[in-house]
Design a protein around this motif. Structure first.
Motif, PDB file in Angstrom:
ATOM      1  N   ASP A 297      40.380  50.168  46.287  1.00 29.84           N
ATOM      2  CA  ASP A 297      40.372  48.745  45.949  1.00 29.84           C
ATOM      3  C   ASP A 297      41.175  48.462  44.698  1.00 29.84           C
ATOM      4  O   ASP A 297      42.294  48.049  44.755  1.00 29.84           O
ATOM      5  N   LEU A 298      40.503  48.692  43.597  1.00 31.46           N
ATOM      6  CA  LEU A 298      40.974  48.092  42.377  1.00 31.46           C
ATOM      7  C   LEU A 298      42.256  48.679  41.827  1.00 31.46           C
ATOM      8  O   LEU A 298      42.948  48.055  41.045  1.00 31.46           O
TER       9      LEU A 298
ATOM     10  N   GLU B 103      40.310  40.826  41.674  1.00 35.62           N
ATOM     11  CA  GLU B 103      39.290  41.644  42.314  1.00 35.62           C
ATOM     12  C   GLU B 103      37.883  41.104  42.111  1.00 35.62           C
ATOM     13  O   GLU B 103      36.947  41.533  42.778  1.00 35.62           O
ATOM     14  N   LYS B 159      36.366  37.119  46.992  1.00 34.96           N
ATOM     15  CA  LYS B 159      37.249  37.685  45.974  1.00 34.96           C
ATOM     16  C   LYS B 159      38.370  36.697  45.680  1.00 34.96           C
ATOM     17  O   LYS B 159      38.973  36.158  46.608  1.00 34.96           O
TER      18      LYS B 159
END
Lengths: 318, 264, 317
Positions: A297-298, B103, B159
């Motif tokens: 993800d990040l 995010e 998000k």
């Protein structure tokens, strides 16, 4: 069964120490700072323990637990001070510059520890007394440490300070525009990581019985960085698993080497080529698991901050 | 920190820009620009591409330092302050290229905006002490209200990077409002919107001004929007201020017409 | 009261080691200027160059490692071996680019990932060397520079300042490479295109420049230089083991930061400055020599991160 456990005790303890170091690297990473400084603080912590227990309070029998705690507190204190002294100027840098600065810091520490008398020079310090009768009892120290760190990290992601960390990682400029003082929080994260690394070093020194300049090296930085990157950078669980996995890897390879009827070159490879496997894992990891294994993800977004340090002069408006 | 937040008094301009100049190497991006912004005014900043508008915003919000000149907010000098200090003085902004925390969820983005107003630090937060817990709860509540205000109540947990462009712009405004600012700087808030949406936005900005007693400065490309919405307009071209005044006056200014020749 | 001849000796020694740092760092900084990354594999390529040349000269390896007692049925003269080995290293560099870096760039992955990947590559190369030929040190045969006198005296008869010829060779190589590169980059079409790619890849592409070709060329040149530097060190001192390049790799960081990331004259200037500073470390503190480079690095990062000749990075908002 208990015997089996006892046999694996050193491995388990090592794995937990590996997890702790992973977490210590993860903390600055939460603010988007790629710091390779943890091994330096780890080394300092180890030397504190080594010097205390062999020179200041030399003990022939079992090392008293309260002295162990004292060492941990002293190491925490020194790590805090050192973390502030190094962190405040260095964390003004971004991206690759920061990484390089932390590498340099660790190298300077290593060179000094190689040459000072108090750290035992190249030979290091050996004969560090044990605080426990058998290895498994180290769990009394490392397990609470791991649990406390995990709780702290878990809580962190839900509170104001933790959100500030993540905001800085996501977009430092925007975070600043929201009233978040990036330097303050980056230094906080850095120092927290330093403290954890230092305290882990104390335990490791007793656990390993000797301590020398090889404990805090650039190679160590790479190994822990890899474990964090592959383990996963999005949550604290990633570095824990990564740290454990990479500490266990040499052992796994060693047992693979003992499989009967393998060609000789393969056996030798498992025995001595583990760093090659490491390197291959790193390359493959970056190619196929850029965000690590745990909760991808990040990583890409966090790296935007890294990119600021690598961008060229651009005078055009976006 | 909160004591020095700028407050409105009728006789003092909210923002004073005095002879602000910024050079990048040989390029003068902002050239001796001076103007005042009055309390609860909606102030427009327009000009062709590259005129220096966003640079001016960056100077006001402390992202870059002026090469010379000064900026005062409610008579307090702010041009030497860091961005987070300027935010603490009650000046919030949105960005031309939307800088959300991709995010994080929409809600979390706005919660971050509540940073300055949440009384919780590392120790009290981790330990979960009552006043810290209370502060965190309040921050979440306030953030929810703001999100609902901008019409994103049904996408709280989405998000930020997954939101549509228009929703992202609205979220950025909600986040800026979370600061409880006295001055709100909007950098091209209508970019990418169709005429309908622009109309809605225009009304929305006016409502914001009255609901929150805000002084609003906006950079905008779409001239009709600016003409209809702003009380006064400043026009920049090549870093210089070429016109300043009420919309009708500015619209007919020959220098402005020349600068915009061929551009919408 | 420092002896003039001692001063000069130190200075010339420093110039010599500084030249090696410079040659090594030139490749480092080239990659940075064109891709914005630190290629940590550079140090490993340095080591590879030394080993390749050693093998090409027909020397024997020890009994450790998978390829124990390896000895090629060749016996090339030094300068030829140097050339071939450096070219081989160049090709290895290109291979690395194709296998590890290009896929990441294609995916528009963060440069940081490429840096990490380069660390992995470095680990692979260095440990592969160790696995194959063991970890002992090797010395080049003493007749390597057979046609040249052992040393040249820069002083007078009664106050001699002998400088080993090999050090002069190294310095000469460094100066020639620098001149060649500077000329090529600043005055040739190839160089202009390379600078365009370094400045802005997308635009360069749009202008019809084959950016991939330039990137590959840069890798080749950079790796060639790494191998070259490695051979020079290996032949003038010794090959201390597979980890030879790692310290150089780290010091190389200091050099390019000092000189300015991405700046070619900066790499040379930085290399020479660090080399000379190291040479003046008093003998009693020789163990701290390595700390010199890193301390300079830290100081530089804190005062002027863009280095002496680098460009200041301005953030875009």
């Amino acid at each position: 069964m208990v015997n089996l456990f006892n046999d694996y005790a050193p491995l388990i303890i090592s794995m937990i120490l590996g997890a702790l170091l992973g977490i210590s690297l993860y903390l600055p990473l939460m603010t988007g700072q790629l710091s390779l400084a943890s091994p330096g603080f780890y080394a300092v912590g180890g030397y504190v323990a080594a010097i205390f227990s062999t020179k200041i309070f030399p003990t022939s029998g079992l090392y008293p637990w309260y002295l162990l705690l004292l060492e941990m507190m002293v190491a925490a204190l020194i790590s805090t001070l050192l973390g502030l002294v190094v962190g405040i100027p260095v964390l003004r840098l971004r991206g690759i510059y920061l990484a390089i600065a932390t590498i340099a810091f660790v190298e300077v520490l290593r060179i000094f520890s190689l040459n000072l008398e108090i750290t035992g020079g190249a030979v290091g310090i050996f004969g560090i007394p044990q605080p426990f009768n058998n290895t498994l009892e180290y769990l009394w120290v490392v397990l609470p440490l791991l649990i406390i760190s995990s709780i702290i990290l878990y809580r962190l992601e839900n509170i104001r300070v933790g959100k500030a960390f993540i905001a800085i990682r996501e977009d430092e400029l925007a975070a600043e525009a929201m009233g978040i003082n990036p330097t303050h929080y980056k230094v906080l994260a850095f120092t927290l990581g330093a403290i954890l690394a230092g305290v882990s070093g104390v335990i490791a020194a007793h656990f390993l019985n000797t301590w020398n300049a090889r404990q805090g090296t650039f190679d160590a930085s790479i190994i822990y960085l890899t474990s964090v990157l592959i383990g996963g950078t999005r949550t604290f669980v990633g570095p824990i698993l990564g740290g454990m996995m990479f500490t266990a890897l040499p052992e796994i390879l060693r047992s693979l080497a003992n499989i009967p009827n393998l060609p000789l070159w393969l056996v030798g490879f498992f025995k001595d080529g583990r760093l090659i496997i490491f390197g291959v894992l790193i390359v493959i990891g970056t190619l196929f698991f850029p965000q690590g294994l745990v909760t991808p993800d990040l990583f890409n977004n966090f790296s935007k901050l890294m990119r600021i340090g690598l961008n060229k002069v651009r005078l055009k408006k976006i | 920190m909160m004591n020095s937040v700028i407050k409105e008094t009728d006789n003092q301009p909210m923002l004073e820009v005095k002879q602000i100049t910024r050079r990048f190497g040989g390029l003068v991006a902002v050239n001796e620009v001076s103007f005042d912004v009055h309390n609860q005014e909606i102030f427009g900043l327009i000009g062709p591409n590259g005129a220096g508008k966003t640079t001016l915003f960056n100077l006001i919000t402390g992202l870059i330092e002026p090469s010379s000149g000064q900026i005062f907010a409610q008579a307090q000098l702010i041009s030497h302050l860091k961005p987070h200090q300027i935010a603490a003085k009650g000046i919030a902004r949105t960005f031309q290229n939307i800088r959300l925390f991709g995010e994080l969820s929409a809600l979390e983005n706005v919660i971050v905006g509540r940073h300055l107003h949440t009384k919780s630090n590392f120790v009290t937060g981790i330990l979960g002490l009552p006043q810290a817990n209370q502060a965190e709860k309040q921050a979440k509540q306030k953030a929810k209200e703001l999100i609902e205000l901008v019409g994103l109540g049904d996408r709280l947990l989405e998000k930020a990077k997954n939101l549509s462009y228009g929703d992202q712009r609205r979220l950025e405004i909600a986040r800026a409002l979370a600061l409880e600012p006295s001055i709100l700087l909007l950098d091209e808030p209508a970019a990418g919107m169709n005429p309908n949406e622009k109309q809605v936005l225009s009304t929305f900005i006016r409502d914001l001004r009255s609901q929150f007693n805000l002084t609003i400065i906006l950079i905008e490309h779409h001239v009709p929007l600016v003409m209809g919405l702003c009380d006064r307009i400043a026009v920049l071209n090549f870093g210089k201020l070429i016109a300043l005044g009420q919309p009708e006056i500015v619209r007919n200014d020959p220098a402005v017409i020349e600068a915009y020749l061929g551009v919408d | 009261m420092m002896d003039i001849s001692l001063l000069l000796q130190n200075f010339l020694n420093g110039l010599s080691i500084g030249s090696i740092y410079a040659i090594f760092s030139l490749g480092y900084t080239l990659i940075f200027s064109i891709l914005g990354i630190i290629n940590f594999a550079h140090g490993a390529l340095f080591t590879l160059g030394a080993y390749f040349t050693y093998a090409l000269m027909g020397e024997a390896f020890g009994f450790n490692g998978l390829l124990a007692n390896l000895q090629l049925p060749l016996k090339l003269p030094f300068f030829l071996a140097l050339l071939i080995s450096s070219m081989l290293v160049g090709f290895v560099g290109v291979a690395i680019e194709y296998i590890a870096f290009r896929p990441l760039r294609k995916r528009k992955a963060d440069p940081l990932l490429t840096v990490v990947s380069s660390l992995g590559v470095a680990l692979i190369i260095v440990n592969l060397i160790q696995y194959l030929v063991g970890a002992e040190s090797y010395t080049f045969p003493s007749n390597t520079y057979e046609n040249l006198p052992a040393a040249i005296n820069f002083g007078s008869a009664d106050k001699p300042i002998p400088i080993r010829t090999v050090q002069i060779v190294i310095f000469a190589v460094c100066t020639s490479i620098l001149s060649l590169l500077t000329y090529a980059i600043n005055f040739s079409r190839f160089g202009k295109a390379m600078r365009a790619v370094a400045e802005d890849q997308v635009t360069a592409n749009l202008l019809g420049i084959n950016t991939n070709l330039f990137i590959v060329s840069t890798f080749f040149i950079s790796s060639f230089l790494a191998g070259l530097a490695g051979t020079l060190v290996g032949s003038s001192v010794s090959i201390s083991g597979p980890y030879l390049g790692i310290t150089f790799g780290l010091k190389g960081l200091a050099v390019i930061v000092l000189g300015g990331l991405g700046s070619i004259p900066g790499a040379v200037l930085g290399g020479l400055i660090i080399g000379i500073t190291e040479a003046f470390v008093p003998a009693d503190y020789s163990a701290y020599k390595d700390a010199v480079a890193f301390s300079i690095l830290l100081i530089m990062l804190l005062i002027k991160p863009e280095g002496l000749l680098g460009r200041r990075f301005i953030q875009k908002v």
